[in-house]
Design a protein around this motif. Structure first.
Motif, PDB file in Angstrom:
ATOM      1  N   UNK A  30     -86.496 -38.605  41.401  1.00  0.00           N
ATOM      2  CA  UNK A  30     -86.434 -37.882  40.611  1.00  0.00           C
ATOM      3  C   UNK A  30     -85.429 -36.368  40.394  1.00  0.00           C
ATOM      4  N   UNK A  31     -85.446 -36.342  38.771  1.00  0.00           N
ATOM      5  CA  UNK A  31     -84.340 -34.866  39.186  1.00  0.00           C
ATOM      6  C   UNK A  31     -84.879 -33.979  39.108  1.00  0.00           C
ATOM      7  N   UNK A  32     -84.733 -32.577  40.112  1.00  0.00           N
ATOM      8  CA  UNK A  32     -85.905 -31.338  40.181  1.00  0.00           C
ATOM      9  C   UNK A  32     -84.833 -30.078  39.598  1.00  0.00           C
ATOM     10  N   UNK A  33     -83.178 -30.353  39.449  1.00  0.00           N
ATOM     11  CA  UNK A  33     -83.264 -29.458  38.600  1.00  0.00           C
ATOM     12  C   UNK A  33     -82.541 -28.758  40.241  1.00  0.00           C
ATOM     13  N   UNK A  34     -81.171 -27.967  40.054  1.00  0.00           N
ATOM     14  CA  UNK A  34     -80.391 -26.245  40.863  1.00  0.00           C
ATOM     15  C   UNK A  34     -81.806 -25.805  41.042  1.00  0.00           C
ATOM     16  N   UNK A  35     -81.448 -25.995  42.806  1.00  0.00           N
ATOM     17  CA  UNK A  35     -82.529 -25.037  43.226  1.00  0.00           C
ATOM     18  C   UNK A  35     -81.459 -23.623  43.728  1.00  0.00           C
ATOM     19  N   UNK A  36     -81.082 -23.533  43.972  1.00  0.00           N
ATOM     20  CA  UNK A  36     -79.557 -22.608  44.528  1.00  0.00           C
ATOM     21  C   UNK A  36     -78.551 -22.306  43.788  1.00  0.00           C
ATOM     22  N   UNK A  37     -78.325 -21.144  43.277  1.00  0.00           N
ATOM     23  CA  UNK A  37     -77.104 -21.211  42.586  1.00  0.00           C
ATOM     24  C   UNK A  37     -76.218 -20.829  42.792  1.00  0.00           C
ATOM     25  N   UNK A  38     -74.310 -20.920  42.737  1.00  0.00           N
ATOM     26  CA  UNK A  38     -73.694 -20.394  42.820  1.00  0.00           C
ATOM     27  C   UNK A  38     -73.162 -19.226  43.875  1.00  0.00           C
ATOM     28  N   UNK A  43     -68.956 -16.453  48.747  1.00  0.00           N
ATOM     29  CA  UNK A  43     -68.438 -15.052  47.745  1.00  0.00           C
ATOM     30  C   UNK A  43     -67.714 -14.919  48.042  1.00  0.00           C
ATOM     31  N   UNK A  44     -66.295 -14.780  47.387  1.00  0.00           N
ATOM     32  CA  UNK A  44     -65.440 -14.543  47.851  1.00  0.00           C
ATOM     33  C   UNK A  44     -65.152 -13.110  47.977  1.00  0.00           C
ATOM     34  N   UNK A  45     -66.001 -12.197  47.959  1.00  0.00           N
ATOM     35  CA  UNK A  45     -65.733 -10.727  48.625  1.00  0.00           C
ATOM     36  C   UNK A  45     -65.678 -10.456  49.371  1.00  0.00           C
ATOM     37  N   UNK A  46     -65.552 -11.780  51.091  1.00  0.00           N
ATOM     38  CA  UNK A  46     -65.129 -11.099  51.969  1.00  0.00           C
ATOM     39  C   UNK A  46     -65.787 -10.039  52.487  1.00  0.00           C
TER      40      UNK A  46
END
Ligand code: MAN
Length: 352
Positions: free
Chosen positions: A172-180, A204-207
């Motif tokens: 069973x798929x429950x979808x994305x739990x933590x975004x990019x 994150x690319x902010x560094x």
């Protein structure tokens, strides 16, 4: 000093798995989740495939599309930066694509020491958020069900999604739990003070930050909050990336978390060396690190780890306990799967 490997076996390589599609070839079987079902060790292995066809001067970039399955974008080589074997970047806009697409495959191992069956049961991409593939699953038993956190890659970024199963046949798929961008997500095997708990790795690319693992809590496995930093890489061997390995295991002294870490790439290279360390986390408040291994407990040393698609990678993602022994099901050089055995007390004794 790395710890002694009490045993080390090669389990799977690209030749052991049939491609999911006639136009594709398998280039890696690695970074598997591990679980025990009906007394048998079962892996959910990541299978990376690339297009078979070659066109001089062009690179094929596969992606999954609804209704069509795998489609291939052919991009002229001069438009691509190809210094990292895992990804290419379009010179024009810096956008990243993978040169392969991954799915997850069920593999049965008996007692864990050898492959009994590479089954035909697969978890394939099934939404736009999975168009570049499913990667690096981790498995935790919670409330009597196998919970699978896996990386879903697409033009929307690198996210972590949740699936569950009771039998490794239907999922069973429950979808994305933590975004990019977030990957290397592992669930604790029990609720702590009433909450489900995960370790995750936002990037994150902010560094601003060192490479870092975070911890979050949830009432239902879907909604995650109360995020807090857990551990940032400190030594040279963990200066570029740190991320959870397999899900943590309970010991009388605390939660034992095995993690991977990479050093900064040498000049002219894109990828550092991927080694393995361990943390001991407080049983009641796992955001509190009690001890850690100052030195790596595993470094890439075997031929499988020092040669392959990405040379110099040992990447444990599955863990089975057998008395005092810890079996680590690991990716080797992003190409093969091995099982390495360590003595649990050796790991605990290496911490300070
Ligand atoms: C990243 C991911 C993993 C991979 C390692 C080592 O963390 O792409 O899937 O195994 O790098 O290359």
């Amino acid at each position: 000093m790395p710890l002694a490997r009490t045993s080390e076996r090669l389990l799977l390589g690209p030749g052991d798995v049939t491609p999911s599609h006639d136009d594709l070839e398998v280039i890696g079987v690695f970074n598997p989740g591990a679980a025990i079902i009906a007394g048998e060790v079962v892996l959910l292995a990541r299978v990376a495939e690339r297009p078979r066809e070659r066109r001089p001067g062009f690179t094929p970039l596969p992606r999954w599309t609804a209704g069509e399955g795998i489609t291939i974008d052919w991009v002229a080589d001069e438009r691509l930066d190809k210094t990292d074997p895992r990804v290419v970047k379009r010179v024009s806009n810096g956008q990243t694509r993978l040169t392969f697409v991954s799915h997850l495959r069920v593999v049965r191992l008996g007692d864990g020491s050898a492959v009994r069956e590479v089954s035909s049961t697969r978890l394939d991409p099934e939404s736009d958020g999975e168009e570049y593939g499913l990667e690096d699953p981790r498995i935790t038993v919670l409330d009597g069900r196998y919970r699978i956190t896996y990386v879903a890659v697409s033009c929307h970024g690198v996210t972590t999604a949740l699936a569950s199963t009771g039998d490794f046949q239907r999922f069973e798929r429950h979808g994305v739990i933590l975004g990019p961008d977030n990957k290397d997500v592992v669930l604790f095997p029990e609720r702590i003070k009433g909450d489900y708990v995960v370790i995750h790795r936002p990037s994150s690319p902010a560094g601003f930050h060192r490479p870092e693992m975070w911890l979050a809590r949830s009432p239902d496995l879907i909604h995650w909050g109360r995020h807090e930093p857990l551990y940032g890489g400190q030594a040279d061997w963990e200066a570029d990336r740190v991320g959870a390995g397999p899900p943590p295991v309970r010991t009388p002294e605390g939660w034992l978390l095995i993690y991977h870490a990479s050093s900064r790439p040498k000049p002219g290279q894109r990828v550092g060396v991927y080694s393995v360390g361990a943390l001991l986390l407080d049983l009641e408040n796992p955001a509190h690190v009690l001890k850690r291994t100052v030195e790596p407990i595993l470094v890439p040393t075997s031929d499988h780890e020092t040669r392959g698609f990405v040379a110099g990678v040992v990447f444990p993602t599955g863990l089975i306990e057998r008395g005092p022994t810890i079996m680590l099901f690991s990716g080797a050089a992003d190409e093969r799967t091995t099982v390495l055995e360590l003595d649990r007390d050796d790991i605990l004794n290496a911490m300070s």
